[in-house]
Design an enzyme around this catalytic site. Structure first.
Site, PDB file in Angstrom:
ATOM      1  N   TYR A 127     -12.466  -2.196  -2.824  1.00  0.00           N
ATOM      2  CA  TYR A 127     -12.907  -2.235  -1.424  1.00  0.00           C
ATOM      3  C   TYR A 127     -14.433  -2.203  -1.284  1.00  0.00           C
ATOM      4  CZ  TYR A 127      -8.170  -1.708   0.484  1.00  0.00           C
ATOM      5  OH  TYR A 127      -6.863  -1.917   0.872  1.00  0.00           O
ATOM      6  N   LYS A 162       0.840  -1.195   0.000  1.00  0.00           N
ATOM      7  CA  LYS A 162       0.000   0.000   0.000  1.00  0.00           C
ATOM      8  C   LYS A 162       0.882   1.256   0.000  1.00  0.00           C
ATOM      9  CE  LYS A 162      -3.732  -2.321   2.542  1.00  0.00           C
ATOM     10  NZ  LYS A 162      -4.685  -2.159   3.673  1.00  0.00           N
ATOM     11  N   HIS A 167      -1.759  -5.429   1.409  1.00  0.00           N
ATOM     12  CA  HIS A 167      -3.046  -6.093   1.202  1.00  0.00           C
ATOM     13  C   HIS A 167      -2.778  -7.487   0.650  1.00  0.00           C
ATOM     14  CE1 HIS A 167      -7.103  -6.948  -0.254  1.00  0.00           C
ATOM     15  NE2 HIS A 167      -6.495  -7.458  -1.314  1.00  0.00           N
ATOM     16  N   GLU A 218      -9.616  -9.792  -7.654  1.00  0.00           N
ATOM     17  CA  GLU A 218      -8.638  -8.706  -7.497  1.00  0.00           C
ATOM     18  C   GLU A 218      -7.562  -8.755  -8.591  1.00  0.00           C
ATOM     19  OE1 GLU A 218      -7.506  -9.327  -3.416  1.00  0.00           O
ATOM     20  OE2 GLU A 218      -9.407  -8.499  -2.676  1.00  0.00           O
ATOM     21  N   ASN A 254      -1.543  -0.326   7.347  1.00  0.00           N
ATOM     22  CA  ASN A 254      -1.061  -1.681   7.636  1.00  0.00           C
ATOM     23  C   ASN A 254      -0.233  -2.282   6.496  1.00  0.00           C
ATOM     24  OD1 ASN A 254      -3.152  -2.218   5.914  1.00  0.00           O
ATOM     25  ND2 ASN A 254      -4.241  -3.609   7.282  1.00  0.00           N
TER      26      ASN A 254
END
Ligand code: IDP
Length: 150
Positions: free
Chosen positions: A49, A9, A115, A126, A112
């Site tokens: 998302y 990310k 992904h 995805e 975080n």
């Protein structure tokens, strides 16, 4: 062999963690099938998302993932989805085990670092959202004889 979608990310790219994430997946025994540095558009972010559309953090999530480039990857290997999720660690880095990517590099759930697809269905969805079929490379690595049983 399974494929899974892994994305460093914006926080991971900005913090120079791309190389370490790639190294961890290589050393685990997975095979890289596709990779690119890219900006995520707002449309792609909302689609990726969409299961979180009703959540209070959805706007923040879309803003964050579109704020700076991500490093998108497809990795292949036995049980790739499940094993990759273990390597990532729990969603909240404060709860993730030390030794996992999130456990080693993060402090807060919104930042975080990585992904990873949570199921085979998500992986298929995805991968097709982020990659054209022509961007995925099929090849044989002789080292796989040293990773898997004959
Ligand atoms: P996952 O990424 O481990 O599959 P999900 O529950 O699918 O976790 O959430 C997607 C992403 O949304 C997380 O990786 C995290 O960055 C973000 N997120 C989850 N919960 C929160 C929250 O409470 N506040 C802000 N961001 C969150």
């Amino acid at each position: 062999m399974e494929k899974t979608f892994i994305m460093v990310k914006p926080d991971g790219v900005q913090r120079n963690i791309v190389g370490d994430v790639v190294t961890r997946f290589e050393k685990k025994g997975f095979q890289l099938v596709g990779a690119k540095l890219m900006h995520v558009s707002e449309d792609l972010a909302k689609e990726h998302y969409k299961e979180h559309k009703e959540k209070p953090f959805f706007g923040e999530l879309v803003d964050f993932i579109t704020s700076s480039p991500v490093f998108a990857m497809v990795w292949e290997g036995e049980n790739a989805v499940t094993v990759a999720r273990k390597m990532l660690g729990k969603t909240n880095p404060a709860e993730a085990e030390v030794g996992t990517i999130r456990g080693d590099y993060g402090l807060q759930v919104a930042k975080n670092v990585v992904h990873g697809s949570d199921s085979n269905e998500s992986a298929t969805r995805e991968i097709s959202l982020f990659f054209e079929e022509s961007e995925l490379v099929n090849y044989t690595k002789l080292i796989n004889d040293w990773v898997y049983e004959g």
